[in-house]
Write a protein that holds these residues in place. Structure first.
Motif, mmCIF file in Angstrom:
data_model
loop_
_atom_site.group_PDB
_atom_site.id
_atom_site.type_symbol
_atom_site.label_atom_id
_atom_site.label_comp_id
_atom_site.label_asym_id
_atom_site.label_seq_id
_atom_site.Cartn_x
_atom_site.Cartn_y
_atom_site.Cartn_z
ATOM 1 N N ALA A 34 -48.889 34.363 -33.203
ATOM 2 C CA ALA A 34 -48.332 33.831 -34.453
ATOM 3 C C ALA A 34 -46.904 33.342 -34.295
ATOM 4 C CB ALA A 34 -48.385 34.905 -35.539
ATOM 5 N N GLY A 35 -46.264 33.602 -33.170
ATOM 6 C CA GLY A 35 -44.909 33.107 -32.943
ATOM 7 C C GLY A 35 -43.811 34.075 -33.287
ATOM 8 N N ALA A 36 -44.099 35.369 -33.292
ATOM 9 C CA ALA A 36 -43.073 36.361 -33.626
ATOM 10 C C ALA A 36 -41.859 36.300 -32.694
ATOM 11 C CB ALA A 36 -43.682 37.768 -33.626
ATOM 12 N N PRO A 37 -42.018 36.054 -31.379
ATOM 13 C CA PRO A 37 -40.816 35.976 -30.529
ATOM 14 C C PRO A 37 -39.858 34.870 -30.950
ATOM 15 C CG PRO A 37 -42.782 36.254 -29.181
ATOM 16 C CD PRO A 37 -43.251 35.994 -30.569
ATOM 17 N N ALA A 325 -49.921 29.494 -39.084
ATOM 18 C CA ALA A 325 -48.585 28.909 -39.095
ATOM 19 C C ALA A 325 -48.259 28.151 -40.364
ATOM 20 C CB ALA A 325 -48.445 27.966 -37.897
ATOM 21 N N ALA A 326 -49.255 27.574 -41.012
ATOM 22 C CA ALA A 326 -48.983 26.643 -42.103
ATOM 23 C C ALA A 326 -48.307 27.314 -43.288
ATOM 24 C CB ALA A 326 -50.281 25.973 -42.547
ATOM 25 N N GLY A 327 -48.578 28.607 -43.516
ATOM 26 C CA GLY A 327 -47.931 29.282 -44.635
ATOM 27 C C GLY A 327 -46.415 29.312 -44.500
ATOM 28 N N GLY A 351 -45.124 38.845 -44.798
ATOM 29 C CA GLY A 351 -46.549 38.907 -45.100
ATOM 30 C C GLY A 351 -47.404 38.377 -43.969
ATOM 31 N N VAL A 352 -46.958 37.295 -43.328
ATOM 32 C CA VAL A 352 -47.705 36.721 -42.207
ATOM 33 C C VAL A 352 -47.774 37.714 -41.045
ATOM 34 C CG1 VAL A 352 -47.604 34.962 -40.403
ATOM 35 C CG2 VAL A 352 -47.307 34.313 -42.795
ATOM 36 N N LEU A 353 -46.649 38.341 -40.724
ATOM 37 C CA LEU A 353 -46.634 39.282 -39.601
ATOM 38 C C LEU A 353 -47.527 40.490 -39.878
ATOM 39 C CD1 LEU A 353 -42.861 39.204 -38.575
ATOM 40 C CD2 LEU A 353 -44.784 37.972 -37.563
ATOM 41 N N LEU A 354 -47.491 40.995 -41.119
ATOM 42 C CA LEU A 354 -48.356 42.126 -41.456
ATOM 43 C C LEU A 354 -49.824 41.732 -41.361
ATOM 44 C CD1 LEU A 354 -48.762 45.016 -42.504
ATOM 45 C CD2 LEU A 354 -48.627 44.100 -44.826
ATOM 46 N N ALA A 355 -50.171 40.567 -41.895
ATOM 47 C CA ALA A 355 -51.563 40.132 -41.848
ATOM 48 C C ALA A 355 -52.031 39.908 -40.421
ATOM 49 C CB ALA A 355 -51.724 38.850 -42.669
ATOM 50 N N GLU A 356 -51.143 39.360 -39.575
ATOM 51 C CA GLU A 356 -51.526 39.156 -38.178
ATOM 52 C C GLU A 356 -51.744 40.495 -37.475
ATOM 53 O OE1 GLU A 356 -52.264 36.510 -36.662
ATOM 54 O OE2 GLU A 356 -51.553 34.911 -37.971
ATOM 55 N N MET A 357 -50.923 41.490 -37.781
ATOM 56 C CA MET A 357 -51.103 42.805 -37.176
ATOM 57 C C MET A 357 -52.442 43.423 -37.569
ATOM 58 S SD MET A 357 -47.332 44.536 -37.515
ATOM 59 C CE MET A 357 -48.001 46.107 -36.960
ATOM 60 N N LEU A 358 -52.834 43.253 -38.836
ATOM 61 C CA LEU A 358 -54.082 43.848 -39.309
ATOM 62 C C LEU A 358 -55.300 43.038 -38.901
ATOM 63 C CD1 LEU A 358 -53.013 44.943 -42.907
ATOM 64 C CD2 LEU A 358 -53.172 46.345 -40.856
ATOM 65 N N ALA A 359 -55.092 41.739 -38.628
ATOM 66 C CA ALA A 359 -56.230 40.885 -38.305
ATOM 67 C C ALA A 359 -56.914 41.319 -37.018
ATOM 68 C CB ALA A 359 -55.778 39.431 -38.196
ATOM 69 N N GLY A 360 -56.111 41.751 -36.034
ATOM 70 C CA GLY A 360 -56.705 42.170 -34.767
ATOM 71 C C GLY A 360 -57.670 43.329 -34.912
ATOM 72 N N GLN A 379 -51.294 31.434 -27.779
ATOM 73 C CA GLN A 379 -50.466 30.247 -27.666
ATOM 74 C C GLN A 379 -50.979 29.096 -28.518
ATOM 75 O OE1 GLN A 379 -49.071 29.143 -23.696
ATOM 76 N NE2 GLN A 379 -50.315 30.792 -22.879
ATOM 77 N N ALA A 380 -52.240 29.104 -28.937
ATOM 78 C CA ALA A 380 -52.753 27.966 -29.695
ATOM 79 C C ALA A 380 -52.357 28.032 -31.164
ATOM 80 C CB ALA A 380 -54.281 27.914 -29.587
ATOM 81 N N GLU A 381 -51.906 29.197 -31.625
ATOM 82 C CA GLU A 381 -51.539 29.328 -33.032
ATOM 83 C C GLU A 381 -50.426 28.358 -33.407
ATOM 84 O OE1 GLU A 381 -52.018 30.685 -36.744
ATOM 85 O OE2 GLU A 381 -53.122 31.452 -35.034
ATOM 86 N N VAL A 382 -49.510 28.062 -32.476
ATOM 87 C CA VAL A 382 -48.383 27.209 -32.830
ATOM 88 C C VAL A 382 -48.794 25.766 -33.018
ATOM 89 C CG1 VAL A 382 -46.714 28.645 -31.668
ATOM 90 C CG2 VAL A 382 -47.834 26.854 -30.388
#
Length: 383
Positions: A34-37, A325-327, A351-360, A379-382
């Motif tokens: 998701a691009g957290a770094p 990413a679009a959000g 919210g995006v980071l939390l959802a990405e953590m739970l999505a896995g 890497q394709a998320e970006v």
């Protein structure tokens, strides 16, 4: 110029570092995809070290607009008419109903928070466009790497959010709503016609990169200058380009080739824009993320009385909880129209980071089988 060069070099550098494969959990893999770094690097350069201060960020607004437009272009490239016409009307109706449900529930939750917590009303201002942007960002889902059903759902969700933003961004001036819609359509059609004309005059398709980049940059800049959404302008432009261009495959290749670096630079700028004007912002962001996940899961799990929903797996709503990413781009676009968007952008990013953590961990409950259902490959998320 120094700050711009620093952002570009840092974006390219982190993109290269992200190719290093390390053992990690599913949640960490989703955060990296998701691009957290990039966001953390921007947070360090902005509020941390002050390299990207308010004045510099305002000067880098065109770069922000380009990042928003590029993500919109990546979405528009998926709106291929040859594929869209194969989707049956029943699927369109189901997708619109599920997207509208998520949008309405999230908007009601955000409005209730604004009415009950005064600091949030001051942070999310102007209220109506801010609530609409939060709801649209929550409606978007990233399911491009999964089976056909999740890809279609992601398409419906993102298209619904884009239409809501295109119509709702001018809410502070309702008389300009029709003008904004007309300008968006005319500008997108004109830019697409310009690229198709250039493509037909260019004998070598390998040299279309500069032309396409210029068209997207022009569309993003036009949206920024006129108060429109660069995401929507560039999405419609690219959809028309894919439909009428003699080299649609070349456009897809250009988006895939340049997308990671462009969006990495955008995420760094977005990280520098994050602000925490009130401590209420973090619990509100977490609550909205949980509401969004519930709004995706509950209608499918307990709406079995509708035959179209009954055909879906009970936990299908969990297949699209990763927002992608679009959000983030929609929240950043809010700032281009209404000024400072740090608080709103912080809400969406959390919210995006939390959802990405739970999505896995939750993706395996959505549909049977080993196929990943939510975010695209690493890497394709970006893009």
């Amino acid at each position: 110029m120094f700050a711009l060069a620093l952002v570009v070099v840092a974006g390219i550098g982190v993109t290269r570092l992200s190719r290093i494969h390390l053992p990690h959990s599913a949640s960490l893999a989703a955060l990296l995809a998701a691009g957290a770094p990039y966001v953390l690097l921007g947070l360090l350069l902005g509020p941390g070290l002050g390299v990207l201060d308010g004045t510099t960020l305002r000067a880098l607004a065109p770069l922000t607009a380009l990042g928003i437009g590029w993500v919109g272009a990546a979405f528009g490239a998926r709106l291929d008419w040859r594929l869209l016409r194969r989707i049956p009307p029943r699927a369109w109706g189901l997708g619109a109903a599920l997207a509208a449900t998520v949008f309405a529930i999230t908007a009601l939750a955000a409005w209730a928070l604004v009415r009950s917590v005064p600091p949030l009303a001051a942070a999310w201002h102007p209220t109506a466009p801010a609530v609409l942007t939060l709801a649209a960002a929550a409606t978007i889902s990233a399911g491009w790497g999964g089976p056909k059903l999740t890809r279609r759902t992601a398409l419906f969700d993102t298209a619904f959010a884009a239409v809501a933003i295109a119509v709702g961004l001018p809410l502070s001036n309702p008389s300009a709503a029709l003008r904004s819609v007309v300008l968006t359509i005319v500008a997108s059609a004109g830019l697409a016609a310009l690229f198709v004309w250039l493509a037909r005059r260019q004998p070598d398709p390998d040299h279309l990169g500069i032309e396409f980049f210029a068209v997207i940059l022009l569309g993003a800049g036009f949206g920024y200058a006129t108060g429109l959404s660069p995401f929507v302008v560039c999405a419609i432009t690219t959809a028309l380009v894919i439909r009428f261009s003699p080299e649609p495959g070349r456009v897809h290749a250009l988006l895939a080739e340049w997308g990671p670096s462009v969006y990495a630079a955008f995420l760094i700028v977005a990280g520098a824009m994050l602000r925490l004007p009130t401590v209420w912002l973090i619990p509100a962001a977490l609550l909205l993320a949980v509401v969004r996940i519930g709004a995706r899961w509950v209608p499918v799990r307990f709406g079995r009385f509708w035959p179209a929903v009954r055909a879906l797996p009970p936990h299908f709503g969990l297949a699209t909880i990763a927002p992608g990413a679009a959000g983030v781009t929609l929240a950043a676009g809010f700032g281009l129209v209404y000024g400072d968007s740090g608080a709103l952008l912080t809400t969406v990013v959390v919210g995006v980071l939390l959802a990405e953590m739970l999505a896995g961990p939750l993706r395996h409950l959505a549909l049977p089988g080993p196929t990943p259902l939510t975010a695209a490959p690493p890497q394709a998320e970006v893009t």
